[in-house]
Design a protein around this motif. Sequence first.
Motif, PDB file in Angstrom:
ATOM      1  N   PHE A  11      35.141  57.902  26.622  1.00 27.87           N
ATOM      2  CA  PHE A  11      35.441  56.647  25.945  1.00 27.87           C
ATOM      3  C   PHE A  11      36.731  56.689  25.130  1.00 27.87           C
ATOM      4  CE2 PHE A  11      30.973  55.809  26.917  1.00 27.87           C
ATOM      5  CZ  PHE A  11      31.086  54.534  27.437  1.00 27.87           C
ATOM      6  N   SER A  12      37.336  57.866  24.970  1.00 31.32           N
ATOM      7  CA  SER A  12      38.630  57.922  24.289  1.00 31.32           C
ATOM      8  C   SER A  12      39.757  57.486  25.228  1.00 31.32           C
ATOM      9  CB  SER A  12      38.903  59.332  23.759  1.00 31.32           C
ATOM     10  OG  SER A  12      39.100  60.242  24.827  1.00 31.32           O
ATOM     11  N   LYS A  13      39.496  57.510  26.555  1.00 28.99           N
ATOM     12  CA  LYS A  13      40.518  57.149  27.541  1.00 28.99           C
ATOM     13  C   LYS A  13      40.048  56.099  28.547  1.00 28.99           C
ATOM     14  CE  LYS A  13      42.240  61.863  27.551  1.00 28.99           C
ATOM     15  NZ  LYS A  13      42.342  63.095  28.324  1.00 28.99           N
ATOM     16  N   GLN A  14      38.742  55.921  28.655  1.00 26.55           N
ATOM     17  CA  GLN A  14      38.187  55.044  29.686  1.00 26.55           C
ATOM     18  C   GLN A  14      37.287  53.978  29.077  1.00 26.55           C
ATOM     19  OE1 GLN A  14      36.321  58.354  31.803  1.00 26.55           O
ATOM     20  NE2 GLN A  14      37.671  57.947  33.541  1.00 26.55           N
ATOM     21  N   MET A  15      36.957  52.996  29.904  1.00 29.20           N
ATOM     22  CA  MET A  15      35.996  51.966  29.525  1.00 29.20           C
ATOM     23  C   MET A  15      35.164  51.638  30.753  1.00 29.20           C
ATOM     24  SD  MET A  15      38.448  48.679  29.036  1.00 29.20           S
ATOM     25  CE  MET A  15      39.339  47.951  30.377  1.00 29.20           C
ATOM     26  N   VAL A  16      34.098  50.899  30.534  1.00 32.81           N
ATOM     27  CA  VAL A  16      33.182  50.546  31.611  1.00 32.81           C
ATOM     28  C   VAL A  16      33.258  49.052  31.867  1.00 32.81           C
ATOM     29  CG1 VAL A  16      30.753  50.499  32.315  1.00 32.81           C
ATOM     30  CG2 VAL A  16      31.640  52.448  31.020  1.00 32.81           C
ATOM     31  N   SER A  64      31.838  49.896  37.058  1.00 38.28           N
ATOM     32  CA  SER A  64      33.021  50.681  37.414  1.00 38.28           C
ATOM     33  C   SER A  64      33.590  51.299  36.147  1.00 38.28           C
ATOM     34  CB  SER A  64      34.087  49.802  38.057  1.00 38.28           C
ATOM     35  OG  SER A  64      33.632  49.265  39.265  1.00 38.28           O
ATOM     36  N   VAL A  65      33.994  52.557  36.228  1.00 38.85           N
ATOM     37  CA  VAL A  65      34.662  53.234  35.119  1.00 38.85           C
ATOM     38  C   VAL A  65      36.160  53.148  35.394  1.00 38.85           C
ATOM     39  CG1 VAL A  65      34.975  55.418  33.905  1.00 38.85           C
ATOM     40  CG2 VAL A  65      32.721  54.783  34.763  1.00 38.85           C
ATOM     41  N   VAL A  66      36.923  52.646  34.403  1.00 36.85           N
ATOM     42  CA  VAL A  66      38.361  52.437  34.566  1.00 36.85           C
ATOM     43  C   VAL A  66      39.095  52.954  33.334  1.00 36.85           C
ATOM     44  CG1 VAL A  66      38.064  50.422  36.073  1.00 36.85           C
ATOM     45  CG2 VAL A  66      38.224  50.101  33.604  1.00 36.85           C
ATOM     46  N   ASN A  67      40.417  53.089  33.447  1.00 39.97           N
ATOM     47  CA  ASN A  67      41.227  53.479  32.298  1.00 39.97           C
ATOM     48  C   ASN A  67      41.190  52.368  31.256  1.00 39.97           C
ATOM     49  OD1 ASN A  67      42.042  55.932  33.428  1.00 39.97           O
ATOM     50  ND2 ASN A  67      43.737  54.956  34.506  1.00 39.97           N
ATOM     51  N   GLN A  68      41.311  52.760  29.981  1.00 38.76           N
ATOM     52  CA  GLN A  68      41.266  51.772  28.902  1.00 38.76           C
ATOM     53  C   GLN A  68      42.513  50.896  28.891  1.00 38.76           C
ATOM     54  OE1 GLN A  68      40.834  53.423  25.003  1.00 38.76           O
ATOM     55  NE2 GLN A  68      38.626  53.644  25.200  1.00 38.76           N
ATOM     56  N   TYR A  69      42.299  49.626  28.645  1.00 36.30           N
ATOM     57  CA  TYR A  69      43.368  48.647  28.454  1.00 36.30           C
ATOM     58  C   TYR A  69      42.949  47.717  27.338  1.00 36.30           C
ATOM     59  CZ  TYR A  69      46.109  49.892  32.535  1.00 36.30           C
ATOM     60  OH  TYR A  69      46.906  50.557  33.421  1.00 36.30           O
ATOM     61  N   SER A  70      43.933  47.239  26.567  1.00 39.87           N
ATOM     62  CA  SER A  70      43.600  46.306  25.487  1.00 39.87           C
ATOM     63  C   SER A  70      43.392  44.900  26.026  1.00 39.87           C
ATOM     64  CB  SER A  70      44.697  46.299  24.425  1.00 39.87           C
ATOM     65  OG  SER A  70      45.934  45.938  25.002  1.00 39.87           O
ATOM     66  N   ARG A  71      43.890  44.640  27.230  1.00 40.75           N
ATOM     67  CA  ARG A  71      43.757  43.308  27.827  1.00 40.75           C
ATOM     68  C   ARG A  71      43.182  43.452  29.232  1.00 40.75           C
ATOM     69  NH1 ARG A  71      46.474  38.061  27.407  1.00 40.75           N
ATOM     70  NH2 ARG A  71      46.573  37.203  29.492  1.00 40.75           N
ATOM     71  N   VAL A  72      42.152  42.654  29.526  1.00 40.56           N
ATOM     72  CA  VAL A  72      41.542  42.636  30.857  1.00 40.56           C
ATOM     73  C   VAL A  72      41.526  41.199  31.355  1.00 40.56           C
ATOM     74  CG1 VAL A  72      39.453  43.125  32.197  1.00 40.56           C
ATOM     75  CG2 VAL A  72      40.069  44.617  30.290  1.00 40.56           C
ATOM     76  N   GLU A  73      42.014  40.995  32.572  1.00 41.06           N
ATOM     77  CA  GLU A  73      41.993  39.672  33.194  1.00 41.06           C
ATOM     78  C   GLU A  73      41.132  39.730  34.444  1.00 41.06           C
ATOM     79  OE1 GLU A  73      45.958  38.373  34.100  1.00 41.06           O
ATOM     80  OE2 GLU A  73      46.573  38.395  32.001  1.00 41.06           O
ATOM     81  N   PHE A  74      40.352  38.692  34.662  1.00 43.12           N
ATOM     82  CA  PHE A  74      39.536  38.589  35.864  1.00 43.12           C
ATOM     83  C   PHE A  74      40.188  37.573  36.791  1.00 43.12           C
ATOM     84  CE2 PHE A  74      36.760  40.572  32.904  1.00 43.12           C
ATOM     85  CZ  PHE A  74      35.971  41.403  33.671  1.00 43.12           C
ATOM     86  N   ASN A  75      40.398  37.972  38.039  1.00 38.90           N
ATOM     87  CA  ASN A  75      41.103  37.160  39.017  1.00 38.90           C
ATOM     88  C   ASN A  75      40.208  36.937  40.234  1.00 38.90           C
ATOM     89  OD1 ASN A  75      43.369  35.934  40.343  1.00 38.90           O
ATOM     90  ND2 ASN A  75      43.689  37.852  41.442  1.00 38.90           N
ATOM     91  N   ARG A  76      39.792  35.690  40.451  1.00 36.16           N
ATOM     92  CA  ARG A  76      38.962  35.380  41.623  1.00 36.16           C
ATOM     93  C   ARG A  76      39.830  35.371  42.866  1.00 36.16           C
ATOM     94  NH1 ARG A  76      35.721  29.951  41.610  1.00 36.16           N
ATOM     95  NH2 ARG A  76      37.749  29.158  42.151  1.00 36.16           N
ATOM     96  N   VAL A  77      39.393  36.089  43.898  1.00 38.08           N
ATOM     97  CA  VAL A  77      40.128  36.170  45.156  1.00 38.08           C
ATOM     98  C   VAL A  77      39.258  35.650  46.287  1.00 38.08           C
ATOM     99  CG1 VAL A  77      41.588  38.095  44.400  1.00 38.08           C
ATOM    100  CG2 VAL A  77      39.426  38.577  45.560  1.00 38.08           C
ATOM    101  N   GLU A  78      39.892  35.325  47.392  1.00 38.37           N
ATOM    102  CA  GLU A  78      39.178  34.858  48.577  1.00 38.37           C
ATOM    103  C   GLU A  78      38.932  36.042  49.500  1.00 38.37           C
ATOM    104  OE1 GLU A  78      38.200  31.642  48.953  1.00 38.37           O
ATOM    105  OE2 GLU A  78      39.081  31.241  46.993  1.00 38.37           O
ATOM    106  N   GLY A  79      37.874  35.988  50.268  1.00 40.06           N
ATOM    107  CA  GLY A  79      37.611  37.044  51.226  1.00 40.06           C
ATOM    108  C   GLY A  79      36.140  37.162  51.526  1.00 40.06           C
ATOM    109  N   LYS A  80      35.802  38.227  52.223  1.00 39.67           N
ATOM    110  CA  LYS A  80      34.418  38.504  52.591  1.00 39.67           C
ATOM    111  C   LYS A  80      33.932  39.684  51.771  1.00 39.67           C
ATOM    112  CE  LYS A  80      34.767  36.713  57.219  1.00 39.67           C
ATOM    113  NZ  LYS A  80      33.681  35.893  57.632  1.00 39.67           N
TER     114      LYS A  80
END
Length: 92
Positions: A11-16, A64-80
């Motif tokens: 949690f010092s470098k990653q977030m969930v 998903s475990v990802v690197n920490q960021y102060s800003r997170v954006e969710f982007n809806r995409v098209e596909g299957k």
Amino acid sequence: NLALPLPPVDFSKQMVLALARTRGNKQYQIVGVEEKKETLVVNYLELPLAELVQSETLPPYQISVVNQYSRVEFNRVEGKPLPAEEKGDTAP
């Protein structure tokens, strides 16, 4: 199923990221994550529940475990939806 092992998280470098699979009559799935300067962009699909694969039992969430960021954006995409082996779920 919380009986399965969860991935280790520093949690010092990653977030969930946790995404509910369904809400109302929609199904959601993370299909990719992009790291851009100071922003983490989470690409996701939004599909009608009717498009669920009947032979596949989906868990109620995706983690998903990802690197920490102060800003997170969710982007809806098209596909299957991705097949189970390509989803990258770290816990069902």
